[in-house]
Design a protein around this motif. Sequence first.
Motif, short mmCIF file in Angstrom:
data_model
loop_
_atom_site.label_atom_id
_atom_site.label_comp_id
_atom_site.label_asym_id
_atom_site.label_seq_id
_atom_site.Cartn_x
_atom_site.Cartn_y
_atom_site.Cartn_z
N ALA A 17 0.83 -1.21 0.00
CA ALA A 17 0.00 0.00 0.00
C ALA A 17 0.87 1.26 0.00
N GLY A 18 0.70 2.05 -1.04
CA GLY A 18 1.50 3.28 -1.13
C GLY A 18 0.77 4.33 -1.94
N GLY A 19 1.51 4.97 -2.81
CA GLY A 19 0.96 6.07 -3.59
C GLY A 19 -0.22 5.67 -4.46
N LEU A 20 -0.19 4.44 -4.96
CA LEU A 20 -1.30 3.99 -5.82
C LEU A 20 -2.62 4.02 -5.05
N GLY A 224 7.80 6.45 3.74
CA GLY A 224 7.45 5.56 2.64
C GLY A 224 7.66 4.11 2.97
N ARG A 225 7.27 3.26 2.02
CA ARG A 225 7.44 1.83 2.22
C ARG A 225 8.92 1.50 2.28
N LEU A 226 9.28 0.63 3.21
CA LEU A 226 10.70 0.32 3.37
C LEU A 226 11.06 -0.81 2.43
N LEU A 229 14.26 -0.18 -3.25
CA LEU A 229 14.04 0.87 -4.25
C LEU A 229 13.92 2.26 -3.63
N LYS A 230 13.41 2.33 -2.40
CA LYS A 230 13.19 3.62 -1.74
C LYS A 230 14.45 4.14 -1.04
N ALA A 231 15.42 3.23 -0.84
CA ALA A 231 16.76 3.59 -0.36
C ALA A 231 16.82 4.35 0.98
N PRO A 289 5.98 2.95 12.62
CA PRO A 289 5.09 2.39 11.61
C PRO A 289 4.35 3.52 10.89
N PRO A 290 3.75 3.21 9.75
CA PRO A 290 3.07 4.29 9.02
C PRO A 290 1.98 4.94 9.86
N VAL A 291 1.77 6.21 9.60
CA VAL A 291 0.75 6.96 10.37
C VAL A 291 -0.29 7.51 9.40
N PRO A 292 -1.53 7.74 9.89
CA PRO A 292 -2.55 8.34 9.04
C PRO A 292 -2.19 9.78 8.65
N ARG A 293 -2.91 10.29 7.68
CA ARG A 293 -2.47 11.52 7.03
C ARG A 293 -2.38 12.76 7.94
N PRO A 294 -3.31 13.01 8.84
CA PRO A 294 -3.15 14.21 9.67
C PRO A 294 -1.87 14.17 10.52
N ALA A 295 -1.53 13.00 11.07
CA ALA A 295 -0.29 12.88 11.84
C ALA A 295 0.91 13.02 10.93
N LEU A 296 0.77 12.51 9.71
CA LEU A 296 1.87 12.61 8.75
C LEU A 296 2.18 14.08 8.44
N ALA A 297 1.13 14.88 8.33
CA ALA A 297 1.33 16.31 8.06
C ALA A 297 2.19 16.93 9.16
N GLY A 316 6.15 10.28 -6.85
CA GLY A 316 6.69 10.58 -5.52
C GLY A 316 5.77 11.52 -4.77
N LEU A 317 4.62 10.97 -4.32
CA LEU A 317 3.64 11.82 -3.62
C LEU A 317 4.23 12.41 -2.34
N VAL A 318 5.11 11.64 -1.69
CA VAL A 318 5.71 12.13 -0.44
C VAL A 318 6.40 13.47 -0.68
N ALA A 319 7.08 13.59 -1.81
CA ALA A 319 7.78 14.84 -2.11
C ALA A 319 6.79 16.00 -2.23
N LEU A 320 5.64 15.74 -2.83
CA LEU A 320 4.63 16.80 -2.98
C LEU A 320 4.03 17.17 -1.62
N GLU A 321 3.70 16.14 -0.84
CA GLU A 321 3.05 16.37 0.46
C GLU A 321 3.96 17.18 1.39
N ALA A 322 5.24 16.81 1.40
CA ALA A 322 6.19 17.54 2.26
C ALA A 322 6.25 19.01 1.85
N1 UDP Z 1 1.98 7.32 3.60
C1 UDP Z 1 1.10 7.49 4.66
N2 UDP Z 1 1.57 7.29 5.92
C2 UDP Z 1 2.86 6.91 6.18
C3 UDP Z 1 3.74 6.72 5.10
C4 UDP Z 1 3.27 6.96 3.82
O1 UDP Z 1 -0.07 7.84 4.48
O2 UDP Z 1 3.22 6.77 7.34
C5 UDP Z 1 1.52 7.65 2.23
C6 UDP Z 1 2.08 9.00 1.80
O3 UDP Z 1 1.30 10.04 2.33
C7 UDP Z 1 2.03 8.91 0.28
C8 UDP Z 1 2.09 7.42 0.00
O4 UDP Z 1 1.99 6.75 1.25
O5 UDP Z 1 0.83 9.48 -0.21
C9 UDP Z 1 3.38 7.02 -0.68
O6 UDP Z 1 3.32 7.47 -2.00
P1 UDP Z 1 4.62 7.72 -2.88
O7 UDP Z 1 4.16 8.15 -4.24
O8 UDP Z 1 5.56 8.65 -2.20
O9 UDP Z 1 5.35 6.30 -2.96
P2 UDP Z 1 4.82 4.87 -3.47
O10 UDP Z 1 4.28 4.16 -2.28
O11 UDP Z 1 3.78 5.11 -4.52
O12 UDP Z 1 6.02 4.19 -4.02
#
Ligand code: UDP
Length: 432
Positions: A17-20, A224-226, A229-231, A289-297, A316-322
Amino acid sequence: MVSVHTSPLEQPGTGDAGGLNVYVVELSRRLAARGVAVEVATRRTSSSQPELVELEPGVHVRHVDAGPYDGLAKEDLPGQLCAFSAGLMRVAARVPAGHHDVVHTHYWLSGQVGWLFAERWGVPLVHTMHTMAKVKNASLADGDTPEPFGRVIGEQQVVEAADRLVANTQEEADDLVRHYGADPRRTGVVEPGVDLDVFRPGSRARARARLGLPPDADVLLFVGRLQPLKAPDVLVAAAAHLRHRRAGTGRPLVVAVLGGPSGTGLARPTALLEQARALGVDDVLRTSPPVPRPALADWYRAADLVTVPSYSESFGLVALEAQACGTPVVAAAVGGLRRAVVDGTTGVLVDGHDPVIWADALEALLADETRRARLGAAAARHAAGFGWDVTAERVLAEYRRAVADFRRYPTPAPAAAVTGLPAEGGRLEASG
Ligand code: UDP
Protein backbone atom coordinates in the motif's frame (compact mmCIF):
# COMPACT_ATOMS: atom_id res chain seq x y z
CA MET A 1 -11.76 0.88 -11.37
CA VAL A 2 -9.70 -2.19 -10.74
CA SER A 3 -6.91 -2.33 -8.16
CA VAL A 4 -6.21 -6.03 -7.73
CA HIS A 5 -3.12 -6.05 -5.54
CA THR A 6 -3.88 -3.36 -3.00
CA SER A 7 -7.05 -1.93 -1.52
CA PRO A 8 -7.93 1.74 -1.25
CA LEU A 9 -9.04 0.94 2.31
CA GLU A 10 -5.49 0.06 3.44
CA GLN A 11 -3.17 2.37 5.35
CA PRO A 12 -0.49 3.44 2.86
CA GLY A 13 3.18 3.27 3.75
CA THR A 14 3.67 -0.45 4.31
CA GLY A 15 3.39 -3.70 2.37
CA ASP A 16 1.98 -3.06 -1.08
CA ALA A 17 0.00 0.00 0.00
CA GLY A 18 1.50 3.28 -1.13
CA GLY A 19 0.96 6.07 -3.59
CA LEU A 20 -1.30 3.99 -5.82
CA ASN A 21 -3.78 3.60 -2.97
CA VAL A 22 -3.75 7.30 -2.27
CA TYR A 23 -4.20 8.00 -5.98
CA VAL A 24 -7.22 5.69 -6.28
CA VAL A 25 -8.88 7.07 -3.13
CA GLU A 26 -8.35 10.73 -3.96
CA LEU A 27 -9.29 10.36 -7.61
CA SER A 28 -12.43 8.36 -6.75
CA ARG A 29 -13.55 10.90 -4.14
CA ARG A 30 -13.09 13.79 -6.53
CA LEU A 31 -14.83 11.95 -9.37
CA ALA A 32 -17.76 11.18 -7.07
CA ALA A 33 -17.97 14.87 -6.19
CA ARG A 34 -18.39 15.47 -9.94
CA GLY A 35 -21.27 13.03 -10.18
CA VAL A 36 -19.32 9.98 -11.40
CA ALA A 37 -20.19 6.80 -9.50
CA VAL A 38 -17.03 4.82 -8.83
CA GLU A 39 -16.65 1.20 -7.86
CA VAL A 40 -13.17 -0.11 -7.09
CA ALA A 41 -12.69 -3.87 -7.33
CA THR A 42 -9.88 -5.25 -5.18
CA ARG A 43 -8.77 -8.64 -3.85
CA ARG A 44 -10.23 -9.72 -0.51
CA THR A 45 -7.45 -10.16 2.05
CA SER A 46 -9.52 -10.95 5.15
CA SER A 47 -12.67 -12.94 5.85
CA SER A 48 -14.09 -9.96 7.73
CA GLN A 49 -14.20 -7.73 4.64
CA PRO A 50 -17.78 -7.38 3.39
CA GLU A 51 -18.51 -7.70 -0.30
CA LEU A 52 -19.15 -3.99 -0.71
CA VAL A 53 -17.88 -1.11 1.43
CA GLU A 54 -18.93 2.50 0.97
CA LEU A 55 -15.79 4.62 1.14
CA GLU A 56 -17.95 7.71 0.91
CA PRO A 57 -21.12 8.55 -0.99
CA GLY A 58 -20.54 7.61 -4.62
CA VAL A 59 -17.45 5.48 -4.01
CA HIS A 60 -17.67 1.76 -3.25
CA VAL A 61 -14.95 -0.81 -2.75
CA ARG A 62 -15.84 -4.31 -3.91
CA HIS A 63 -13.95 -7.24 -2.42
CA VAL A 64 -13.39 -10.13 -4.78
CA ASP A 65 -12.24 -13.58 -3.64
CA ALA A 66 -9.08 -14.72 -5.38
CA GLY A 67 -6.74 -17.04 -3.53
CA PRO A 68 -6.02 -17.25 0.20
CA TYR A 69 -6.57 -14.10 2.27
CA ASP A 70 -3.19 -14.32 3.93
CA GLY A 71 0.31 -15.02 2.76
CA LEU A 72 0.11 -14.11 -0.91
CA ALA A 73 2.89 -11.80 -2.05
CA LYS A 74 2.38 -9.46 -4.98
CA GLU A 75 4.67 -11.77 -6.96
CA ASP A 76 2.14 -14.60 -6.47
CA LEU A 77 -0.80 -12.63 -7.82
CA PRO A 78 -0.39 -13.33 -11.54
CA GLY A 79 -1.52 -16.88 -10.68
CA GLN A 80 -4.74 -15.50 -9.16
CA LEU A 81 -5.86 -13.24 -11.99
CA CYS A 82 -8.11 -15.89 -13.48
CA ALA A 83 -9.76 -16.45 -10.08
CA PHE A 84 -10.16 -12.69 -9.64
CA SER A 85 -11.71 -12.35 -13.10
CA ALA A 86 -14.07 -15.24 -12.37
CA GLY A 87 -15.15 -13.58 -9.12
CA LEU A 88 -15.78 -10.29 -10.85
CA MET A 89 -17.56 -12.08 -13.68
CA ARG A 90 -20.11 -13.41 -11.19
CA VAL A 91 -20.82 -9.88 -10.04
CA ALA A 92 -20.88 -8.59 -13.59
CA ALA A 93 -23.52 -11.17 -14.50
CA ARG A 94 -25.93 -9.31 -12.18
CA VAL A 95 -25.14 -5.92 -13.72
CA PRO A 96 -27.23 -4.74 -16.68
CA ALA A 97 -25.49 -3.97 -19.96
CA GLY A 98 -24.49 -0.33 -20.26
CA HIS A 99 -24.02 0.02 -16.51
CA HIS A 100 -20.36 1.00 -16.82
CA ASP A 101 -18.95 3.73 -19.01
CA VAL A 102 -15.23 3.19 -18.54
CA VAL A 103 -12.94 0.62 -16.95
CA HIS A 104 -9.92 2.31 -15.37
CA THR A 105 -7.21 -0.07 -14.21
CA HIS A 106 -4.24 0.61 -11.93
CA TYR A 107 -0.97 -1.31 -12.28
CA TRP A 108 -0.45 -4.06 -14.83
CA LEU A 109 -2.12 -6.83 -12.80
CA SER A 110 -5.37 -4.87 -12.86
CA GLY A 111 -4.89 -4.09 -16.54
CA GLN A 112 -4.91 -7.82 -17.26
CA VAL A 113 -8.31 -8.16 -15.57
CA GLY A 114 -9.82 -4.88 -16.80
CA TRP A 115 -8.94 -5.71 -20.37
CA LEU A 116 -11.38 -8.63 -20.27
CA PHE A 117 -14.19 -6.59 -18.71
CA ALA A 118 -13.78 -3.62 -21.01
CA GLU A 119 -14.11 -5.96 -23.97
CA ARG A 120 -17.07 -7.76 -22.44
CA TRP A 121 -18.94 -4.57 -21.61
CA GLY A 122 -17.97 -2.85 -24.82
CA VAL A 123 -16.48 0.16 -23.06
CA PRO A 124 -13.03 1.71 -23.26
CA LEU A 125 -10.16 0.52 -21.10
CA VAL A 126 -8.19 3.35 -19.52
CA HIS A 127 -4.99 2.22 -17.85
CA THR A 128 -2.47 3.81 -15.49
CA MET A 129 0.81 1.94 -15.07
CA HIS A 130 2.00 3.62 -11.84
CA THR A 131 5.32 1.78 -12.28
CA MET A 132 6.88 -0.01 -15.24
CA ALA A 133 9.10 -3.09 -15.06
CA LYS A 134 11.42 -1.91 -17.82
CA VAL A 135 12.00 1.44 -16.12
CA LYS A 136 12.43 -0.11 -12.67
CA ASN A 137 14.86 -2.75 -13.97
CA ALA A 138 17.00 -0.07 -15.59
CA SER A 139 17.86 1.49 -12.19
CA LEU A 140 17.79 -1.20 -9.53
CA ALA A 141 19.18 -0.72 -6.05
CA ASP A 142 22.09 -3.01 -5.08
CA GLY A 143 20.73 -6.44 -4.23
CA ASP A 144 17.22 -5.64 -5.48
CA THR A 145 15.51 -8.34 -7.53
CA PRO A 146 14.72 -7.46 -11.15
CA GLU A 147 11.06 -7.55 -12.17
CA PRO A 148 10.33 -10.81 -14.03
CA PHE A 149 9.92 -11.12 -17.78
CA GLY A 150 6.32 -12.22 -17.24
CA ARG A 151 5.51 -8.75 -15.92
CA VAL A 152 7.16 -7.10 -18.91
CA ILE A 153 5.02 -9.20 -21.26
CA GLY A 154 1.92 -8.55 -19.17
CA GLU A 155 2.52 -4.80 -19.29
CA GLN A 156 3.08 -4.96 -23.01
CA GLN A 157 -0.28 -6.69 -23.48
CA VAL A 158 -2.07 -4.11 -21.37
CA VAL A 159 -0.52 -1.25 -23.32
CA GLU A 160 -1.78 -2.85 -26.52
CA ALA A 161 -5.25 -3.54 -25.09
CA ALA A 162 -5.76 -0.12 -23.50
CA ASP A 163 -7.82 2.43 -25.40
CA ARG A 164 -6.15 5.17 -23.43
CA LEU A 165 -3.08 5.30 -21.21
CA VAL A 166 -2.83 7.91 -18.48
CA ALA A 167 0.75 8.66 -17.47
CA ASN A 168 1.80 10.57 -14.35
CA THR A 169 4.38 12.66 -16.15
CA GLN A 170 5.50 13.45 -19.68
CA GLU A 171 8.58 11.33 -18.98
CA GLU A 172 6.38 8.34 -18.14
CA ALA A 173 4.39 8.92 -21.34
CA ASP A 174 7.64 9.02 -23.33
CA ASP A 175 8.77 5.79 -21.63
CA LEU A 176 5.47 4.14 -22.57
CA VAL A 177 6.06 5.07 -26.19
CA ARG A 178 9.78 4.26 -26.20
CA HIS A 179 9.81 1.03 -24.20
CA TYR A 180 6.34 -0.40 -24.83
CA GLY A 181 5.47 0.99 -28.24
CA ALA A 182 2.42 2.88 -26.93
CA ASP A 183 0.59 5.06 -29.47
CA PRO A 184 1.29 8.70 -28.45
CA ARG A 185 -2.22 9.68 -29.66
CA ARG A 186 -3.72 7.30 -27.11
CA THR A 187 -1.44 8.43 -24.28
CA GLY A 188 -2.33 11.34 -22.03
CA VAL A 189 -0.49 12.95 -19.13
CA VAL A 190 -2.25 13.76 -15.87
CA GLU A 191 -0.17 14.65 -12.87
CA PRO A 192 -1.24 13.31 -9.49
CA GLY A 193 -2.04 15.67 -6.67
CA VAL A 194 -1.85 16.38 -2.99
CA ASP A 195 -4.60 16.91 -0.44
CA LEU A 196 -4.09 20.63 0.20
CA ASP A 197 -6.56 20.63 3.10
CA VAL A 198 -4.52 18.10 5.07
CA PHE A 199 -1.02 18.98 3.91
CA ARG A 200 -0.53 22.68 4.56
CA PRO A 201 2.16 24.71 6.27
CA GLY A 202 2.00 25.02 10.04
CA SER A 203 4.12 25.71 13.09
CA ARG A 204 7.26 23.55 13.22
CA ALA A 205 7.63 24.10 16.96
CA ARG A 206 4.07 22.98 17.70
CA ALA A 207 4.40 19.94 15.41
CA ARG A 208 7.60 18.94 17.22
CA ALA A 209 5.96 19.36 20.58
CA ARG A 210 3.05 17.13 19.51
CA LEU A 211 5.48 14.46 18.25
CA GLY A 212 7.87 14.68 21.20
CA LEU A 213 10.79 15.83 19.03
CA PRO A 214 13.46 18.15 20.51
CA PRO A 215 12.85 21.78 19.49
CA ASP A 216 16.56 22.44 18.82
CA ALA A 217 17.34 19.32 16.75
CA ASP A 218 18.13 19.01 13.05
CA VAL A 219 15.38 16.67 11.89
CA LEU A 220 15.67 14.67 8.66
CA LEU A 221 12.62 12.69 7.62
CA PHE A 222 12.04 9.70 5.33
CA VAL A 223 8.46 8.61 4.62
CA GLY A 224 7.45 5.56 2.64
CA ARG A 225 7.44 1.83 2.22
CA LEU A 226 10.70 0.32 3.37
CA GLN A 227 12.15 -1.42 0.35
CA PRO A 228 15.51 -1.27 -1.45
CA LEU A 229 14.04 0.87 -4.25
CA LYS A 230 13.19 3.62 -1.74
CA ALA A 231 16.76 3.59 -0.36
CA PRO A 232 16.23 4.59 3.29
CA ASP A 233 19.67 3.03 3.87
CA VAL A 234 21.23 5.88 1.86
CA LEU A 235 19.82 8.34 4.38
CA VAL A 236 21.15 6.32 7.33
CA ALA A 237 24.60 6.09 5.72
CA ALA A 238 24.55 9.83 4.94
CA ALA A 239 23.57 10.51 8.57
CA ALA A 240 26.75 8.77 9.72
CA HIS A 241 28.84 11.22 7.68
CA LEU A 242 26.75 14.16 8.81
CA ARG A 243 27.06 13.23 12.47
CA HIS A 244 30.81 13.19 12.16
CA ARG A 245 30.98 16.53 10.34
CA ARG A 246 28.47 18.34 12.57
CA ALA A 247 29.98 17.21 15.84
CA GLY A 248 30.90 20.83 16.68
CA THR A 249 27.49 22.43 16.11
CA GLY A 250 25.99 21.17 19.35
CA ARG A 251 22.66 20.56 17.63
CA PRO A 252 21.22 17.09 18.07
CA LEU A 253 20.42 15.15 14.91
CA VAL A 254 17.22 13.12 14.45
CA VAL A 255 16.71 10.81 11.48
CA ALA A 256 13.06 9.80 11.46
CA VAL A 257 11.92 6.93 9.25
CA LEU A 258 8.17 6.47 8.88
CA GLY A 259 6.88 3.39 7.12
CA GLY A 260 6.67 -0.37 7.26
CA PRO A 261 8.36 -3.25 5.49
CA SER A 262 7.39 -3.89 1.91
CA GLY A 263 8.29 -6.97 -0.12
CA THR A 264 11.48 -8.82 0.53
CA GLY A 265 14.88 -7.21 0.87
CA LEU A 266 16.97 -5.60 3.54
CA ALA A 267 15.35 -2.22 3.91
CA ARG A 268 13.22 -3.14 6.95
CA PRO A 269 13.15 -1.32 10.28
CA THR A 270 15.31 -4.01 11.94
CA ALA A 271 17.85 -3.96 9.11
CA LEU A 272 17.98 -0.16 9.21
CA LEU A 273 18.58 -0.27 12.94
CA GLU A 274 21.39 -2.80 12.44
CA GLN A 275 22.93 -0.59 9.77
CA ALA A 276 22.64 2.44 12.06
CA ARG A 277 24.23 0.48 14.91
CA ALA A 278 27.13 -0.59 12.71
CA LEU A 279 27.66 3.05 11.68
CA GLY A 280 27.26 4.39 15.20
CA VAL A 281 24.09 6.40 14.52
CA ASP A 282 21.46 4.14 16.11
CA ASP A 283 20.87 6.80 18.78
CA VAL A 284 19.70 9.33 16.15
CA LEU A 285 17.47 6.91 14.24
CA ARG A 286 13.79 6.97 15.11
CA THR A 287 11.55 4.52 13.28
CA SER A 288 7.77 4.46 13.33
CA PRO A 289 5.09 2.39 11.61
CA PRO A 290 3.07 4.29 9.02
CA VAL A 291 0.75 6.96 10.37
CA PRO A 292 -2.55 8.34 9.04
CA ARG A 293 -2.47 11.52 7.03
CA PRO A 294 -3.15 14.21 9.67
CA ALA A 295 -0.29 12.88 11.84
CA LEU A 296 1.87 12.61 8.75
CA ALA A 297 1.33 16.31 8.06
CA ASP A 298 2.78 17.02 11.52
CA TRP A 299 5.85 14.94 10.71
CA TYR A 300 6.41 16.88 7.48
CA ARG A 301 6.07 20.20 9.35
CA ALA A 302 8.38 19.01 12.12
CA ALA A 303 11.19 18.12 9.71
CA ASP A 304 13.89 20.51 8.56
CA LEU A 305 14.28 18.47 5.39
CA VAL A 306 12.36 15.58 3.88
CA THR A 307 14.54 13.16 1.93
CA VAL A 308 13.43 10.97 -0.99
CA PRO A 309 16.50 8.97 -2.07
CA SER A 310 14.60 6.48 -4.31
CA TYR A 311 16.25 4.67 -7.22
CA SER A 312 13.14 5.17 -9.33
CA GLU A 313 9.85 6.91 -8.70
CA SER A 314 6.98 7.40 -11.10
CA PHE A 315 6.02 10.57 -9.25
CA GLY A 316 6.69 10.58 -5.52
CA LEU A 317 3.64 11.82 -3.62
CA VAL A 318 5.71 12.13 -0.44
CA ALA A 319 7.78 14.84 -2.11
CA LEU A 320 4.63 16.80 -2.98
CA GLU A 321 3.05 16.37 0.46
CA ALA A 322 6.19 17.54 2.26
CA GLN A 323 6.39 20.63 0.05
CA ALA A 324 2.71 21.37 0.60
CA CYS A 325 3.59 21.53 4.32
CA GLY A 326 6.31 24.07 3.55
CA THR A 327 9.28 21.73 3.99
CA PRO A 328 12.03 21.58 1.36
CA VAL A 329 12.79 18.19 -0.17
CA VAL A 330 16.14 16.63 -0.98
CA ALA A 331 15.39 14.00 -3.60
CA ALA A 332 17.19 11.73 -6.01
CA ALA A 333 17.18 13.16 -9.53
CA VAL A 334 15.10 10.32 -10.94
CA GLY A 335 11.71 9.89 -12.65
CA GLY A 336 8.80 12.01 -11.47
CA LEU A 337 10.85 13.50 -8.61
CA ARG A 338 12.41 15.77 -11.22
CA ARG A 339 8.94 17.20 -11.80
CA ALA A 340 7.79 17.09 -8.17
CA VAL A 341 10.83 19.03 -6.90
CA VAL A 342 12.15 22.17 -8.58
CA ASP A 343 15.90 21.84 -8.16
CA GLY A 344 17.38 24.79 -6.29
CA THR A 345 13.97 26.45 -5.83
CA THR A 346 11.79 24.12 -3.73
CA GLY A 347 14.50 21.67 -2.72
CA VAL A 348 17.56 19.99 -4.10
CA LEU A 349 17.94 17.10 -6.54
CA VAL A 350 20.91 14.83 -5.94
CA ASP A 351 22.54 12.74 -8.65
CA GLY A 352 23.21 9.15 -7.66
CA HIS A 353 23.11 7.48 -4.25
CA ASP A 354 26.58 8.05 -2.83
CA PRO A 355 26.01 8.75 0.90
CA VAL A 356 28.89 11.26 0.92
CA ILE A 357 27.23 13.34 -1.79
CA TRP A 358 23.92 13.08 0.06
CA ALA A 359 25.62 14.19 3.26
CA ASP A 360 27.12 17.17 1.37
CA ALA A 361 23.68 18.27 0.15
CA LEU A 362 22.04 17.80 3.56
CA GLU A 363 24.86 19.49 5.45
CA ALA A 364 24.78 22.57 3.21
CA LEU A 365 21.04 22.99 3.75
CA LEU A 366 21.07 22.27 7.48
CA ALA A 367 23.71 24.96 7.90
CA ASP A 368 21.64 27.61 6.11
CA GLU A 369 18.35 28.36 7.83
CA THR A 370 17.56 31.34 5.60
CA ARG A 371 17.90 29.24 2.46
CA ARG A 372 15.74 26.49 3.95
CA ALA A 373 13.03 29.02 4.77
CA ARG A 374 13.14 30.37 1.21
CA LEU A 375 12.99 26.89 -0.31
CA GLY A 376 10.15 25.93 2.06
CA ALA A 377 8.03 28.93 1.08
CA ALA A 378 8.61 28.24 -2.63
CA ALA A 379 7.86 24.55 -2.01
CA ALA A 380 4.43 25.37 -0.55
CA ARG A 381 3.63 27.59 -3.53
CA HIS A 382 4.77 24.91 -5.98
CA ALA A 383 2.71 22.16 -4.29
CA ALA A 384 -0.38 24.41 -4.24
CA GLY A 385 -0.56 23.88 -8.01
CA PHE A 386 -1.17 20.15 -7.55
CA GLY A 387 -4.64 19.79 -6.01
CA TRP A 388 -6.46 16.47 -6.59
CA ASP A 389 -9.40 18.42 -8.06
CA VAL A 390 -7.22 19.36 -11.02
CA THR A 391 -6.14 15.72 -11.38
CA ALA A 392 -9.75 14.51 -11.29
CA GLU A 393 -10.87 17.09 -13.90
CA ARG A 394 -8.09 15.98 -16.22
CA VAL A 395 -8.71 12.27 -15.70
CA LEU A 396 -12.38 12.89 -16.44
CA ALA A 397 -11.32 14.60 -19.67
CA GLU A 398 -9.24 11.51 -20.48
CA TYR A 399 -12.31 9.30 -19.89
CA ARG A 400 -14.38 11.50 -22.17
CA ARG A 401 -11.76 11.35 -24.85
CA ALA A 402 -11.52 7.57 -24.47
CA VAL A 403 -15.32 7.28 -24.85
CA ALA A 404 -15.38 9.60 -27.87
CA ASP A 405 -12.52 7.78 -29.62
CA PHE A 406 -14.05 4.43 -28.77
CA ARG A 407 -17.35 5.44 -30.39
CA ARG A 408 -15.60 6.78 -33.43
CA TYR A 409 -13.23 3.83 -33.88
CA PRO A 410 -14.85 0.92 -32.08
CA THR A 411 -12.40 -1.61 -33.53
CA PRO A 412 -10.94 -3.04 -30.32
CA ALA A 413 -14.26 -4.58 -29.24
CA PRO A 414 -14.34 -8.10 -30.63
CA ALA A 415 -16.17 -9.30 -27.52
CA ALA A 416 -19.06 -6.92 -28.25
CA ALA A 417 -19.75 -8.71 -31.52
CA VAL A 418 -19.65 -12.09 -29.82
CA THR A 419 -21.81 -11.29 -26.80
CA GLY A 420 -24.25 -8.95 -28.48
CA LEU A 421 -23.53 -6.24 -25.91
CA PRO A 422 -23.67 -2.76 -27.35
CA ALA A 423 -20.25 -1.34 -28.21
CA GLU A 424 -21.45 2.00 -26.93
CA GLY A 425 -24.13 3.03 -24.49
CA GLY A 426 -22.10 4.77 -21.81
CA ARG A 427 -23.64 7.74 -20.09
CA LEU A 428 -20.40 9.70 -20.03
CA GLU A 429 -20.86 12.39 -22.61
CA ALA A 430 -18.10 12.66 -25.14
CA SER A 431 -17.96 16.43 -25.05
CA GLY A 432 -18.25 19.17 -22.46
N1 UDP B 1 1.98 7.32 3.60
C1 UDP B 1 1.10 7.49 4.66
N2 UDP B 1 1.57 7.29 5.92
C2 UDP B 1 2.86 6.91 6.18
C3 UDP B 1 3.74 6.72 5.10
C4 UDP B 1 3.27 6.96 3.82
O1 UDP B 1 -0.07 7.84 4.48
O2 UDP B 1 3.22 6.77 7.34
C5 UDP B 1 1.52 7.65 2.23
C6 UDP B 1 2.08 9.00 1.80
O3 UDP B 1 1.30 10.04 2.33
C7 UDP B 1 2.03 8.91 0.28
C8 UDP B 1 2.09 7.42 0.00
O4 UDP B 1 1.99 6.75 1.25
O5 UDP B 1 0.83 9.48 -0.21
C9 UDP B 1 3.38 7.02 -0.68
O6 UDP B 1 3.32 7.47 -2.00
P1 UDP B 1 4.62 7.72 -2.88
O7 UDP B 1 4.16 8.15 -4.24
O8 UDP B 1 5.56 8.65 -2.20
O9 UDP B 1 5.35 6.30 -2.96
P2 UDP B 1 4.82 4.87 -3.47
O10 UDP B 1 4.28 4.16 -2.28
O11 UDP B 1 3.78 5.11 -4.52
O12 UDP B 1 6.02 4.19 -4.02
